[in-house]
Design a protein around this motif. Structure first.
Motif, PDB file in Angstrom:
ATOM      1  N   GLY A  35       0.846  -1.189   0.000  1.00  0.00           N
ATOM      2  CA  GLY A  35       0.000   0.000   0.000  1.00  0.00           C
ATOM      3  C   GLY A  35       0.880   1.236   0.000  1.00  0.00           C
ATOM      4  N   TYR A  36       0.271   2.364   0.250  1.00  0.00           N
ATOM      5  CA  TYR A  36       1.014   3.618   0.321  1.00  0.00           C
ATOM      6  C   TYR A  36       1.116   4.034   1.774  1.00  0.00           C
ATOM      7  CZ  TYR A  36       0.838   3.827  -4.695  1.00  0.00           C
ATOM      8  OH  TYR A  36       1.016   3.541  -6.027  1.00  0.00           O
ATOM      9  N   PHE A  37       2.353   4.229   2.225  1.00  0.00           N
ATOM     10  CA  PHE A  37       2.631   4.539   3.620  1.00  0.00           C
ATOM     11  C   PHE A  37       3.638   5.677   3.704  1.00  0.00           C
ATOM     12  CE2 PHE A  37       1.682   0.010   3.331  1.00  0.00           C
ATOM     13  CZ  PHE A  37       0.648  -0.109   4.247  1.00  0.00           C
ATOM     14  N   TRP A  38       3.580   6.427   4.807  1.00  0.00           N
ATOM     15  CA  TRP A  38       4.544   7.494   5.040  1.00  0.00           C
ATOM     16  C   TRP A  38       5.907   6.872   5.330  1.00  0.00           C
ATOM     17  CZ3 TRP A  38       5.310  12.433   4.329  1.00  0.00           C
ATOM     18  CH2 TRP A  38       6.408  13.024   4.939  1.00  0.00           C
ATOM     19  N   SER A  39       6.934   7.391   4.688  1.00  0.00           N
ATOM     20  CA  SER A  39       8.298   6.927   4.895  1.00  0.00           C
ATOM     21  C   SER A  39       9.165   8.080   5.378  1.00  0.00           C
ATOM     22  CB  SER A  39       8.871   6.370   3.587  1.00  0.00           C
ATOM     23  OG  SER A  39      10.257   6.141   3.706  1.00  0.00           O
ATOM     24  N   GLY A  40       9.750   7.930   6.555  1.00  0.00           N
ATOM     25  CA  GLY A  40      10.682   8.933   7.048  1.00  0.00           C
ATOM     26  C   GLY A  40      11.939   8.982   6.201  1.00  0.00           C
ATOM     27  N   LYS A  41      12.330   7.842   5.663  1.00  0.00           N
ATOM     28  CA  LYS A  41      13.504   7.780   4.802  1.00  0.00           C
ATOM     29  C   LYS A  41      13.329   8.656   3.564  1.00  0.00           C
ATOM     30  CE  LYS A  41      15.934   4.454   1.852  1.00  0.00           C
ATOM     31  NZ  LYS A  41      15.973   3.051   1.447  1.00  0.00           N
ATOM     32  N   HIS A  42      12.139   8.578   2.965  1.00  0.00           N
ATOM     33  CA  HIS A  42      11.864   9.325   1.734  1.00  0.00           C
ATOM     34  C   HIS A  42      11.171  10.665   2.001  1.00  0.00           C
ATOM     35  CE1 HIS A  42      13.134   5.944  -0.680  1.00  0.00           C
ATOM     36  NE2 HIS A  42      12.336   5.145   0.010  1.00  0.00           N
ATOM     37  N   HIS A  43      10.788  10.912   3.243  1.00  0.00           N
ATOM     38  CA  HIS A  43      10.076  12.135   3.633  1.00  0.00           C
ATOM     39  C   HIS A  43       8.820  12.327   2.784  1.00  0.00           C
ATOM     40  CE1 HIS A  43      13.402  13.137   6.224  1.00  0.00           C
ATOM     41  NE2 HIS A  43      14.215  12.921   5.218  1.00  0.00           N
ATOM     42  N   GLY A  44       8.093  11.233   2.592  1.00  0.00           N
ATOM     43  CA  GLY A  44       6.858  11.285   1.824  1.00  0.00           C
ATOM     44  C   GLY A  44       6.211   9.915   1.794  1.00  0.00           C
ATOM     45  N   THR A  45       5.115   9.822   1.075  1.00  0.00           N
ATOM     46  CA  THR A  45       4.382   8.579   0.936  1.00  0.00           C
ATOM     47  C   THR A  45       5.018   7.732  -0.159  1.00  0.00           C
ATOM     48  OG1 THR A  45       2.377   9.707   1.636  1.00  0.00           O
ATOM     49  CG2 THR A  45       2.100   7.595   0.541  1.00  0.00           C
ATOM     50  N   VAL A  46       5.234   6.450   0.138  1.00  0.00           N
ATOM     51  CA  VAL A  46       5.812   5.535  -0.837  1.00  0.00           C
ATOM     52  C   VAL A  46       5.007   4.244  -0.888  1.00  0.00           C
ATOM     53  CG1 VAL A  46       8.148   6.446  -0.585  1.00  0.00           C
ATOM     54  CG2 VAL A  46       7.437   4.520   0.802  1.00  0.00           C
ATOM     55  N   LYS A  47       5.142   3.539  -1.978  1.00  0.00           N
ATOM     56  CA  LYS A  47       4.479   2.249  -2.156  1.00  0.00           C
ATOM     57  C   LYS A  47       5.362   1.171  -1.540  1.00  0.00           C
ATOM     58  CE  LYS A  47       2.371  -0.490  -5.841  1.00  0.00           C
ATOM     59  NZ  LYS A  47       2.217  -0.572  -7.307  1.00  0.00           N
ATOM     60  N   GLY A  48       4.770   0.389  -0.633  1.00  0.00           N
ATOM     61  CA  GLY A  48       5.558  -0.648   0.009  1.00  0.00           C
ATOM     62  C   GLY A  48       4.765  -1.426   1.036  1.00  0.00           C
ATOM     63  N   ILE A  49       5.477  -2.164   1.859  1.00  0.00           N
ATOM     64  CA  ILE A  49       4.906  -2.964   2.942  1.00  0.00           C
ATOM     65  C   ILE A  49       5.336  -2.307   4.251  1.00  0.00           C
ATOM     66  CG2 ILE A  49       4.944  -5.206   4.096  1.00  0.00           C
ATOM     67  CD1 ILE A  49       5.516  -6.440   1.312  1.00  0.00           C
ATOM     68  N   ASN A  50       4.377  -2.058   5.149  1.00  0.00           N
ATOM     69  CA  ASN A  50       4.675  -1.409   6.422  1.00  0.00           C
ATOM     70  C   ASN A  50       4.876  -2.480   7.489  1.00  0.00           C
ATOM     71  OD1 ASN A  50       5.071   0.565   8.324  1.00  0.00           O
ATOM     72  ND2 ASN A  50       2.957   1.247   8.379  1.00  0.00           N
ATOM     73  N   LEU A  51       6.083  -2.536   8.030  1.00  0.00           N
ATOM     74  CA  LEU A  51       6.450  -3.494   9.063  1.00  0.00           C
ATOM     75  C   LEU A  51       6.566  -2.760  10.392  1.00  0.00           C
ATOM     76  CD1 LEU A  51       7.406  -6.374   9.812  1.00  0.00           C
ATOM     77  CD2 LEU A  51       9.733  -5.589   9.309  1.00  0.00           C
ATOM     78  N   ILE A  52       5.782  -3.201  11.379  1.00  0.00           N
ATOM     79  CA  ILE A  52       5.766  -2.583  12.706  1.00  0.00           C
ATOM     80  C   ILE A  52       6.474  -3.541  13.661  1.00  0.00           C
ATOM     81  CG2 ILE A  52       4.291  -1.659  14.531  1.00  0.00           C
ATOM     82  CD1 ILE A  52       2.069  -1.549  12.278  1.00  0.00           C
ATOM     83  N   THR A  53       7.452  -3.029  14.418  1.00  0.00           N
ATOM     84  CA  THR A  53       8.226  -3.893  15.299  1.00  0.00           C
ATOM     85  C   THR A  53       8.297  -3.347  16.716  1.00  0.00           C
ATOM     86  OG1 THR A  53      10.297  -2.789  14.712  1.00  0.00           O
ATOM     87  CG2 THR A  53       9.729  -4.734  13.439  1.00  0.00           C
ATOM     88  N   LEU A  54       8.495  -4.266  17.655  1.00  0.00           N
ATOM     89  CA  LEU A  54       8.862  -3.934  19.029  1.00  0.00           C
ATOM     90  C   LEU A  54      10.265  -4.489  19.244  1.00  0.00           C
ATOM     91  CD1 LEU A  54       5.739  -4.671  21.265  1.00  0.00           C
ATOM     92  CD2 LEU A  54       6.599  -2.475  20.468  1.00  0.00           C
ATOM     93  N   HIS A  55      11.129  -3.636  19.734  1.00  0.00           N
ATOM     94  CA  HIS A  55      12.531  -3.963  19.938  1.00  0.00           C
ATOM     95  C   HIS A  55      12.833  -3.734  21.420  1.00  0.00           C
ATOM     96  CE1 HIS A  55      16.905  -3.320  19.574  1.00  0.00           C
ATOM     97  NE2 HIS A  55      16.794  -4.122  18.534  1.00  0.00           N
ATOM     98  N   TYR A  56      13.515  -4.682  22.050  1.00  0.00           N
ATOM     99  CA  TYR A  56      13.801  -4.581  23.484  1.00  0.00           C
ATOM    100  C   TYR A  56      15.308  -4.502  23.720  1.00  0.00           C
ATOM    101  CZ  TYR A  56      13.897  -5.774  28.463  1.00  0.00           C
ATOM    102  OH  TYR A  56      14.109  -5.760  29.818  1.00  0.00           O
ATOM    103  N   THR A  57      15.708  -3.568  24.576  1.00  0.00           N
ATOM    104  CA  THR A  57      17.093  -3.447  25.017  1.00  0.00           C
ATOM    105  C   THR A  57      17.111  -3.634  26.529  1.00  0.00           C
ATOM    106  OG1 THR A  57      17.547  -1.853  23.252  1.00  0.00           O
ATOM    107  CG2 THR A  57      19.133  -1.969  25.074  1.00  0.00           C
ATOM    108  N   ASP A  58      17.874  -4.632  26.985  1.00  0.00           N
ATOM    109  CA  ASP A  58      17.901  -4.883  28.427  1.00  0.00           C
ATOM    110  C   ASP A  58      18.901  -3.953  29.117  1.00  0.00           C
ATOM    111  OD1 ASP A  58      20.483  -6.047  28.279  1.00  0.00           O
ATOM    112  OD2 ASP A  58      19.729  -8.097  28.415  1.00  0.00           O
ATOM    113  N   PRO A  59      18.905  -3.932  30.459  1.00  0.00           N
ATOM    114  CA  PRO A  59      19.796  -3.017  31.184  1.00  0.00           C
ATOM    115  C   PRO A  59      21.288  -3.236  30.907  1.00  0.00           C
ATOM    116  CG  PRO A  59      18.079  -3.801  32.649  1.00  0.00           C
ATOM    117  CD  PRO A  59      17.969  -4.599  31.379  1.00  0.00           C
TER     118      PRO A  59
END
Length: 134
Positions: A35-59
Motif C-alpha cells: 500500500g502507500y505509507f509514510w516513509s521517514g527515509k523518503h520524507h513522503g508517501t511511498v508504495k511498500g509494505i509497512n512493518l511494525i516492530t517492538l525492539h527490546y534493550t535490556d539493562p
C-alpha cells in the motif's frame, strides 16, 4: 521471535521501543499487503509494505526484536492498534520493561494511558518535544 530472544535478554527493567518501517515495493503489481505509507527515509508517501516492530534493550545493553506485525489495511486497524496488541503480547510473555519509547506516531492518548498503567514510564516524541513520564 520472542522465544528465541528471551534466552539472551534480562527481561526486567529494560527499554521496549516501537517503530515501523516501509519496505519499498515501487514496482509491485497486485501484491498483498502493499500500500502507500509514510516513509521517514523518503520524507513522503511511498508504495511498500509497512512493518511494525517492538525492539527490546535490556539493562546490560543486549537488544533483540521481540514482536512484529505487517500492516494489513484489510483488517481495518491502525498502527496504534497493532502496537497495543504487540505490547499486550510481550507483557503476557513476562517481559517487564521499565520504559517504553516510540516516535510521535505512537504517542496517542490511548497508548500512553495503557503504557502508564502497565509499566514504569514512557518516553514518546510528541511533535517537537519529548515527553517523559515516570
Amino acid at each position: 521471535m520472542f522465544k528465541e530472544a528471551k534466552a539472551m535478554l534480562n527481561l526486567k527493567a529494560g527499554t521496549l521501543s516501537g517503530d515501523d518501517n516501509v519496505l519499498d515495493k515501487p514496482y509491485s503489481q497486485d501484491m498483498a499487503l502493499v500500500g502507500y505509507f509514510w516513509s521517514g527515509k523518503h520524507h513522503g508517501t511511498v508504495k511498500g509494505i509497512n512493518l511494525i516492530t517492538l525492539h527490546y534493550t535490556d539493562p546490560q545493553g543486549q537488544h533483540q526484536a521481540v514482536n512484529f506485525r505487517v500492516y494489513d489495511k484489510a483488517e481495518g486497524k491502525t498502527k496504534n492498534d497493532y502496537f497495543l496488541e504487540m505490547l499486550a503480547d510481550v507483557l503476557a510473555w513476562m517481559l517487564e520493561p521499565g520504559w517504553v519509547t516510540g516516535d510521535s506516531g505512537y504517542s496517542c492518548v490511548k497508548n500512553l494511558r495503557t503504557i502508564k498503567t502497565r509499566v514504569w514510564g514512557f518516553c514518546q516524541r510528541w511533535k517537537a518535544i519529548v515527553w517523559l513520564q515516570s
